[in-house]
Design a protein around this motif. Structure first.
Motif, PDB file in Angstrom:
ATOM      1  N   ARG A 113      -0.887  -1.120  -5.290  1.00 48.53           N
ATOM      2  CA  ARG A 113      -0.655  -1.489  -6.531  1.00 48.53           C
ATOM      3  C   ARG A 113      -0.096  -2.941  -6.654  1.00 48.53           C
ATOM      4  N   HIS A 114       1.045  -3.147  -5.728  1.00 45.75           N
ATOM      5  CA  HIS A 114       1.567  -4.423  -5.591  1.00 45.75           C
ATOM      6  C   HIS A 114       0.608  -5.516  -5.313  1.00 45.75           C
ATOM      7  N   TYR A 115      -0.260  -5.102  -4.320  1.00 45.86           N
ATOM      8  CA  TYR A 115      -1.302  -6.046  -3.933  1.00 45.86           C
ATOM      9  C   TYR A 115      -2.415  -6.535  -5.255  1.00 45.86           C
ATOM     10  N   LEU A 116      -2.546  -5.669  -6.062  1.00 47.47           N
ATOM     11  CA  LEU A 116      -3.270  -5.846  -7.173  1.00 47.47           C
ATOM     12  C   LEU A 116      -2.686  -6.386  -8.408  1.00 47.47           C
ATOM     13  N   GLY A 117      -1.236  -6.868  -8.094  1.00 46.11           N
ATOM     14  CA  GLY A 117      -0.397  -7.271  -9.086  1.00 46.11           C
ATOM     15  C   GLY A 117      -0.059  -6.319 -10.182  1.00 46.11           C
ATOM     16  N   GLU A 118       0.047  -5.069 -10.063  1.00 41.92           N
ATOM     17  CA  GLU A 118       0.687  -4.028 -10.780  1.00 41.92           C
ATOM     18  C   GLU A 118       1.922  -3.550 -10.225  1.00 41.92           C
ATOM     19  N   ASP A 119       2.679  -3.086 -11.242  1.00 46.77           N
ATOM     20  CA  ASP A 119       4.156  -2.428 -10.865  1.00 46.77           C
ATOM     21  C   ASP A 119       4.808  -3.123  -9.985  1.00 46.77           C
ATOM     22  N   LEU A 120       4.839  -4.424 -10.605  1.00 45.93           N
ATOM     23  CA  LEU A 120       5.897  -5.715 -10.231  1.00 45.93           C
ATOM     24  C   LEU A 120       7.459  -5.400 -10.639  1.00 45.93           C
ATOM     25  N   GLU A 121       7.579  -4.733 -11.819  1.00 44.94           N
ATOM     26  CA  GLU A 121       9.040  -4.777 -12.382  1.00 44.94           C
ATOM     27  C   GLU A 121      10.081  -4.225 -11.460  1.00 44.94           C
ATOM     28  N   SER A 122       9.770  -3.462 -10.871  1.00 50.48           N
ATOM     29  CA  SER A 122      10.975  -2.609  -9.742  1.00 50.48           C
ATOM     30  C   SER A 122      10.952  -3.553  -8.636  1.00 50.48           C
ATOM     31  N   MET A 123      10.322  -4.779  -8.464  1.00 51.57           N
ATOM     32  CA  MET A 123      10.624  -5.559  -7.350  1.00 51.57           C
ATOM     33  C   MET A 123      11.667  -6.604  -7.672  1.00 51.57           C
ATOM     34  N   SER A 124      12.208  -6.948  -6.504  1.00 53.45           N
ATOM     35  CA  SER A 124      13.350  -7.999  -6.768  1.00 53.45           C
ATOM     36  C   SER A 124      12.891  -9.421  -6.136  1.00 53.45           C
ATOM     37  N   LEU A 125      13.575 -10.370  -6.704  1.00 54.69           N
ATOM     38  CA  LEU A 125      13.032 -11.898  -6.085  1.00 54.69           C
ATOM     39  C   LEU A 125      12.733 -11.894  -4.707  1.00 54.69           C
ATOM     40  N   LYS A 126      13.245 -11.452  -3.751  1.00 57.89           N
ATOM     41  CA  LYS A 126      13.091 -11.541  -2.522  1.00 57.89           C
ATOM     42  C   LYS A 126      11.588 -10.766  -2.251  1.00 57.89           C
ATOM     43  N   GLU A 127      11.485  -9.687  -2.925  1.00 48.98           N
ATOM     44  CA  GLU A 127      10.616  -8.889  -2.295  1.00 48.98           C
ATOM     45  C   GLU A 127       9.168  -9.331  -3.055  1.00 48.98           C
ATOM     46  N   ASN A 130       8.335 -12.132  -0.586  1.00 52.33           N
ATOM     47  CA  ASN A 130       7.535 -11.704   0.703  1.00 52.33           C
ATOM     48  C   ASN A 130       6.010 -11.123   0.380  1.00 52.33           C
ATOM     49  N   LEU A 131       5.970 -10.443  -0.858  1.00 52.72           N
ATOM     50  CA  LEU A 131       4.558 -10.248  -1.248  1.00 52.72           C
ATOM     51  C   LEU A 131       3.782 -11.439  -1.351  1.00 52.72           C
ATOM     52  N   GLU A 132       4.473 -12.466  -2.049  1.00 52.07           N
ATOM     53  CA  GLU A 132       3.475 -13.831  -2.282  1.00 52.07           C
ATOM     54  C   GLU A 132       3.173 -14.302  -0.869  1.00 52.07           C
ATOM     55  N   GLN A 133       4.076 -14.245   0.137  1.00 51.64           N
ATOM     56  CA  GLN A 133       3.976 -14.700   1.644  1.00 51.64           C
ATOM     57  C   GLN A 133       2.909 -13.849   2.263  1.00 51.64           C
ATOM     58  N   GLN A 134       2.723 -12.602   2.142  1.00 56.77           N
ATOM     59  CA  GLN A 134       1.708 -11.546   2.629  1.00 56.77           C
ATOM     60  C   GLN A 134       0.354 -11.978   2.153  1.00 56.77           C
ATOM     61  N   LEU A 135       0.531 -12.055   0.829  1.00 55.49           N
ATOM     62  CA  LEU A 135      -1.018 -12.527   0.059  1.00 55.49           C
ATOM     63  C   LEU A 135      -1.345 -13.776   0.575  1.00 55.49           C
ATOM     64  N   ASP A 136      -0.436 -14.953   0.805  1.00 55.17           N
ATOM     65  CA  ASP A 136      -0.929 -16.348   1.312  1.00 55.17           C
ATOM     66  C   ASP A 136      -1.506 -16.288   2.704  1.00 55.17           C
ATOM     67  N   ILE A 137      -0.758 -15.430   3.501  1.00 52.25           N
ATOM     68  CA  ILE A 137      -1.468 -15.267   4.839  1.00 52.25           C
ATOM     69  C   ILE A 137      -2.599 -14.369   4.854  1.00 52.25           C
ATOM     70  N   ALA A 138      -2.854 -13.375   3.957  1.00 53.17           N
ATOM     71  CA  ALA A 138      -4.053 -12.591   3.678  1.00 53.17           C
ATOM     72  C   ALA A 138      -5.198 -13.798   3.479  1.00 53.17           C
ATOM     73  N   LEU A 139      -4.684 -14.613   2.533  1.00 52.39           N
ATOM     74  CA  LEU A 139      -5.890 -15.622   1.760  1.00 52.39           C
ATOM     75  C   LEU A 139      -6.211 -16.545   3.096  1.00 52.39           C
ATOM     76  N   LYS A 140      -5.229 -17.026   3.834  1.00 54.15           N
ATOM     77  CA  LYS A 140      -5.581 -17.815   5.173  1.00 54.15           C
ATOM     78  C   LYS A 140      -6.695 -17.324   5.973  1.00 54.15           C
ATOM     79  N   HIS A 141      -6.172 -15.951   6.310  1.00 51.71           N
ATOM     80  CA  HIS A 141      -7.247 -15.213   7.198  1.00 51.71           C
ATOM     81  C   HIS A 141      -8.655 -14.979   6.314  1.00 51.71           C
TER      82      HIS A 141
END
Length: 238
Positions: A113-127, A130-141
């Motif tokens: 759900r997080h990767y799809l951009g859903e249910d992000l209300e419960s996530m903190s700024l750091k989380e 981290n999710l943005e960093q993981q998506l950037d790494i995935a996009l690079k791959h």
């Protein structure tokens, strides 16, 4: 004047309880990060709010690795404590396996759900970072793999184009050779035709006198008249 010691009991005021939870949660996550960095420790932290929202921290890239390590360690400890209770251990193992798989499924569903951009209300700024960093790494791959496939496809097309050009060159060479052979054969045929077309010198045809007399009736005119006169004399004499 120093601040007094806070009595550890449930905060009745809803707003104060929420503010305290947010501050203590941030401090707890900060302390977990600090101890993992300073002491090179493997730390994982899971917090559920009173509304059921999940907050977690893991020094590893994936929380599952820490949980699996914890389960293996706990199972080994229980085996050492009660080695003879096989039946109880089997039931405990099934219960642990069920709990582990259930937690793993929930974690995977939450990450999806997080990767799809859903249910992000419960996530903190750091989380979220981290999710943005993981998506950037995935996009690079993904881009790297796409560029690799495009490069391989381009090389394949270039090799195919080169093969076609070589084949065309070979066919052009064969056509020129055949044209040269045909021109040579045509020149030979023309020379042979010229040698056969030269007519021999005309020869005088010797004609028989009898044929000449039949072909030229005027030459026998005298004889015909003499024959007619003789016949007339014979009639007069008779």
């Amino acid at each position: 004047m120093g601040r007094g010691r806070v009595e550890l009991k449930r905060i009745e005021n809803k707003i104060n309880r929420q503010v305290t939870f947010s501050k203590r949660r941030a401090g707890l996550l900060k302390k977990a990060h600090e101890i993992s960095v300073l002491c090179d420790a493997e730390v994982s932290l899971i917090v559920f709010s009173h509304k059921g929202k999940l907050f977690e921290y893991s020094s590893e890239s994936c929380m599952e690795k820490v949980l699996e390590r914890y389960e293996r360690y706990s199972y080994a400890e229980r085996q050492l404590i009660a080695p003879d209770s096989s039946h109880v251990n089997a039931q405990t193992n099934w219960s642990m396996e069920y709990s582990r798989l259930k937690a793993k499924i929930e974690l995977l569903e939450k990450n999806q759900r997080h990767y799809l951009g859903e249910d992000l209300e419960s996530m903190s700024l750091k989380e979220l970072q981290n999710l943005e960093q993981q998506l950037d790494i995935a996009l690079k791959h993904i881009r790297s793999r796409k560029n690799q496939l495009m490069y391989e496809s381009l090389n394949h097309l270039q090799r195919k184009e080169k093969d076609i050009q070589e084949e065309n060159s070979m066919l052009t060479k064969q056509i020129k050779e055949r044209e040269s052979i045909l021109r040579t054969q045509q020149n030979q045929w023309e020379q042979q035709n010229r040698s056969h077309d030269i007519s021999p010198p005309q020869q005088h045809q010797h004609q028989h006198p009898y044929m000449i007399s039949h072909q030229s009736p005027f030459l026998n005119m005298g004889g015909l008249y003499q024959g007619e006169d003789t016949n007339g004399d014979e009639e007069e004499q008779s």
